[in-house]
Enzyme design. Structure first.
Site, PDB file in Angstrom:
ATOM      1  N   HIS A  39      -9.381   9.371   3.310  1.00 46.95           N
ATOM      2  CA  HIS A  39     -10.532   9.401   4.232  1.00 46.95           C
ATOM      3  C   HIS A  39     -11.426  10.553   3.819  1.00 46.95           C
ATOM      4  O   HIS A  39     -10.937  11.602   3.392  1.00 46.95           O
ATOM      5  CB  HIS A  39     -10.073   9.641   5.679  1.00 46.95           C
ATOM      6  CG  HIS A  39     -11.205  10.097   6.560  1.00 46.95           C
ATOM      7  ND1 HIS A  39     -12.101   9.210   7.112  1.00 46.95           N
ATOM      8  CD2 HIS A  39     -11.631  11.334   6.912  1.00 46.95           C
ATOM      9  CE1 HIS A  39     -13.025   9.905   7.789  1.00 46.95           C
ATOM     10  NE2 HIS A  39     -12.751  11.195   7.685  1.00 46.95           N
ATOM     11  N   LYS A  88      -4.108   9.588   2.893  1.00 52.16           N
ATOM     12  CA  LYS A  88      -3.500   8.653   3.848  1.00 52.16           C
ATOM     13  C   LYS A  88      -2.037   8.361   3.482  1.00 52.16           C
ATOM     14  O   LYS A  88      -1.575   8.708   2.386  1.00 52.16           O
ATOM     15  CB  LYS A  88      -4.341   7.379   3.887  1.00 52.16           C
ATOM     16  CG  LYS A  88      -5.763   7.600   4.443  1.00 52.16           C
ATOM     17  CD  LYS A  88      -6.540   6.282   4.565  1.00 52.16           C
ATOM     18  CE  LYS A  88      -7.931   6.514   5.142  1.00 52.16           C
ATOM     19  NZ  LYS A  88      -8.665   5.222   5.351  1.00 52.16           N
ATOM     20  N   GLU A 123     -14.899  16.431  12.786  1.00 55.50           N
ATOM     21  CA  GLU A 123     -13.559  16.078  12.286  1.00 55.50           C
ATOM     22  C   GLU A 123     -12.746  17.327  11.905  1.00 55.50           C
ATOM     23  O   GLU A 123     -11.537  17.369  12.128  1.00 55.50           O
ATOM     24  CB  GLU A 123     -13.705  15.135  11.083  1.00 55.50           C
ATOM     25  CG  GLU A 123     -14.270  13.778  11.495  1.00 55.50           C
ATOM     26  CD  GLU A 123     -14.516  12.843  10.321  1.00 55.50           C
ATOM     27  OE1 GLU A 123     -14.263  13.233   9.159  1.00 55.50           O
ATOM     28  OE2 GLU A 123     -14.946  11.707  10.574  1.00 55.50           O
ATOM     29  N   TYR A 176     -10.297   7.987  14.954  1.00 55.28           N
ATOM     30  CA  TYR A 176     -11.090   6.815  14.567  1.00 55.28           C
ATOM     31  C   TYR A 176     -11.746   6.151  15.782  1.00 55.28           C
ATOM     32  O   TYR A 176     -12.075   4.960  15.720  1.00 55.28           O
ATOM     33  CB  TYR A 176     -10.213   5.820  13.812  1.00 55.28           C
ATOM     34  CG  TYR A 176     -10.047   6.122  12.325  1.00 55.28           C
ATOM     35  CD1 TYR A 176     -11.156   6.152  11.474  1.00 55.28           C
ATOM     36  CD2 TYR A 176      -8.801   6.343  11.766  1.00 55.28           C
ATOM     37  CE1 TYR A 176     -11.018   6.407  10.118  1.00 55.28           C
ATOM     38  CE2 TYR A 176      -8.651   6.600  10.401  1.00 55.28           C
ATOM     39  CZ  TYR A 176      -9.773   6.618   9.585  1.00 55.28           C
ATOM     40  OH  TYR A 176      -9.638   6.860   8.235  1.00 55.28           O
ATOM     41  N   ASN A 215      -6.072   2.525   1.780  1.00 54.39           N
ATOM     42  CA  ASN A 215      -7.073   2.897   0.770  1.00 54.39           C
ATOM     43  C   ASN A 215      -7.072   4.390   0.427  1.00 54.39           C
ATOM     44  O   ASN A 215      -8.097   4.949   0.047  1.00 54.39           O
ATOM     45  CB  ASN A 215      -8.460   2.368   1.149  1.00 54.39           C
ATOM     46  CG  ASN A 215      -9.000   2.969   2.426  1.00 54.39           C
ATOM     47  OD1 ASN A 215      -8.349   3.785   3.054  1.00 54.39           O
ATOM     48  ND2 ASN A 215     -10.198   2.571   2.791  1.00 54.39           N
TER      49      ASN A 215
HETATM   50  P1  RTP Z   1     -12.694   6.348   6.018  1.00 52.39           P
HETATM   51  O1  RTP Z   1     -13.436   6.515   7.320  1.00 52.39           O
HETATM   52  O2  RTP Z   1     -11.223   6.087   6.192  1.00 52.39           O
HETATM   53  O3  RTP Z   1     -12.995   7.473   5.083  1.00 52.39           O
HETATM   54  O4  RTP Z   1     -13.251   5.055   5.257  1.00 52.39           O
HETATM   55  P2  RTP Z   1     -14.751   4.593   5.073  1.00 52.39           P
HETATM   56  O5  RTP Z   1     -15.683   5.598   5.680  1.00 52.39           O
HETATM   57  O6  RTP Z   1     -14.924   4.265   3.628  1.00 52.39           O
HETATM   58  O7  RTP Z   1     -14.784   3.254   5.911  1.00 52.39           O
HETATM   59  P3  RTP Z   1     -15.059   3.029   7.486  1.00 52.39           P
HETATM   60  O8  RTP Z   1     -16.107   1.995   7.606  1.00 52.39           O
HETATM   61  O9  RTP Z   1     -15.266   4.339   8.174  1.00 52.39           O
HETATM   62  O10 RTP Z   1     -13.697   2.377   7.968  1.00 52.39           O
HETATM   63  C1  RTP Z   1     -12.570   3.171   8.285  1.00 52.39           C
HETATM   64  C2  RTP Z   1     -11.326   2.528   7.704  1.00 52.39           C
HETATM   65  O11 RTP Z   1     -11.099   1.277   8.354  1.00 52.39           O
HETATM   66  C3  RTP Z   1     -10.593   0.350   7.427  1.00 52.39           C
HETATM   67  N1  RTP Z   1     -11.466  -0.795   7.370  1.00 52.39           N
HETATM   68  N2  RTP Z   1     -11.029  -2.004   7.328  1.00 52.39           N
HETATM   69  N3  RTP Z   1     -10.835  -4.826   7.239  1.00 52.39           N
HETATM   70  C4  RTP Z   1     -12.024  -4.262   7.200  1.00 52.39           C
HETATM   71  O12 RTP Z   1     -13.052  -4.893   7.137  1.00 52.39           O
HETATM   72  C5  RTP Z   1     -12.090  -2.813   7.263  1.00 52.39           C
HETATM   73  N4  RTP Z   1     -13.187  -2.099   7.274  1.00 52.39           N
HETATM   74  C6  RTP Z   1     -12.793  -0.812   7.334  1.00 52.39           C
HETATM   75  C7  RTP Z   1     -10.519   1.009   6.078  1.00 52.39           C
HETATM   76  O13 RTP Z   1      -9.174   1.419   5.851  1.00 52.39           O
HETATM   77  C8  RTP Z   1     -11.441   2.200   6.217  1.00 52.39           C
HETATM   78  O14 RTP Z   1     -11.026   3.263   5.388  1.00 52.39           O
HETATM   79 MG    MG Z   2     -15.478   6.316   7.642  1.00 53.94          MG
END
Ligand code: RTP
Ligand code: MG
Length: 135
Positions: free
Chosen positions: A117, A11, A128, A51, A114
């Site tokens: 991804h 990212k 994807e 997303y 973070n």
């Molecule tokens: P990613 O898709 O980016 O790999 O991350 P992830 O699976 O660990 O998390 P996901 O639930 O898919 O969420 C996508 C991205 O959204 C942001 N996020 N912010 N503020 C919040 O509560 C929150 N929750 C998620 C994060 O940047 C996450 O990587």
């Molecule tokens: Mg995710």
């Protein structure tokens, strides 16, 4: 477990920190091969489309804004159990909760910025990878 592919994105925060090579080394040391790669500046539409699953979530606008804030490095990783191996390397979504030694623990700033991804299932990985690299 069979050989799989997964989609990874370094990212904007991690690209800006100049740690692409350090993150690639972690993939390679875990047995994941980089089989497709490109640097890109995502457009608003590309980030929203990628997303789209999160479009009703309260953090969606901030997430898209962050993903277009600078260049990203996009790669397909291949290896045994690649989806889970990459998720384990990444660590928890919130770097404050990420296990020591994971990419997010070592390089991420916040739940928004973070660092990486990774696809969360083999099914989503296929979608994807096609989204960024075609069939
Ligand atoms: P990613 O898709 O980016 O790999 O991350 P992830 O699976 O660990 O998390 P996901 O639930 O898919 O969420 C996508 C991205 O959204 C942001 N996020 N912010 N503020 C919040 O509560 C929150 N929750 C998620 C994060 O940047 C996450 O990587
Ligand atoms: Mg995710």
């Amino acid at each position: 477990m069979a050989v799989q592919r997964t989609l990874s994105i370094i990212k904007p925060d991690a690209v800006a920190k100049n740690v692409i090579g350090k993150i690639y080394t972690r993939f390679e040391n875990a047995g994941l091969k980089i089989v497709e790669a490109k640097m890109a500046q995502l457009t608003q539409a590309e980030a929203e489309g990628f997303y789209a699953v999160h479009k009703e979530r309260p953090f969606f606008a901030d997430l898209v804004k962050f993903m277009v804030s600078g260049p990203v490095m996009i790669q397909a990783l291949e290896g045994e159990n690649a989806v889970q191996v990459n998720r384990d390397l990444m660590g928890a979504t919130n770097p404050k909760e990420a296990a020591a030694g994971t990419i997010r623990a070592d390089f991420a700033e916040s739940i928004d910025a973070n660092a990486v991804h990774g696809s969360d299932s083999a099914e989503n990985a296929a979608i994807e990878i096609a989204y960024f690299f075609g069939k």
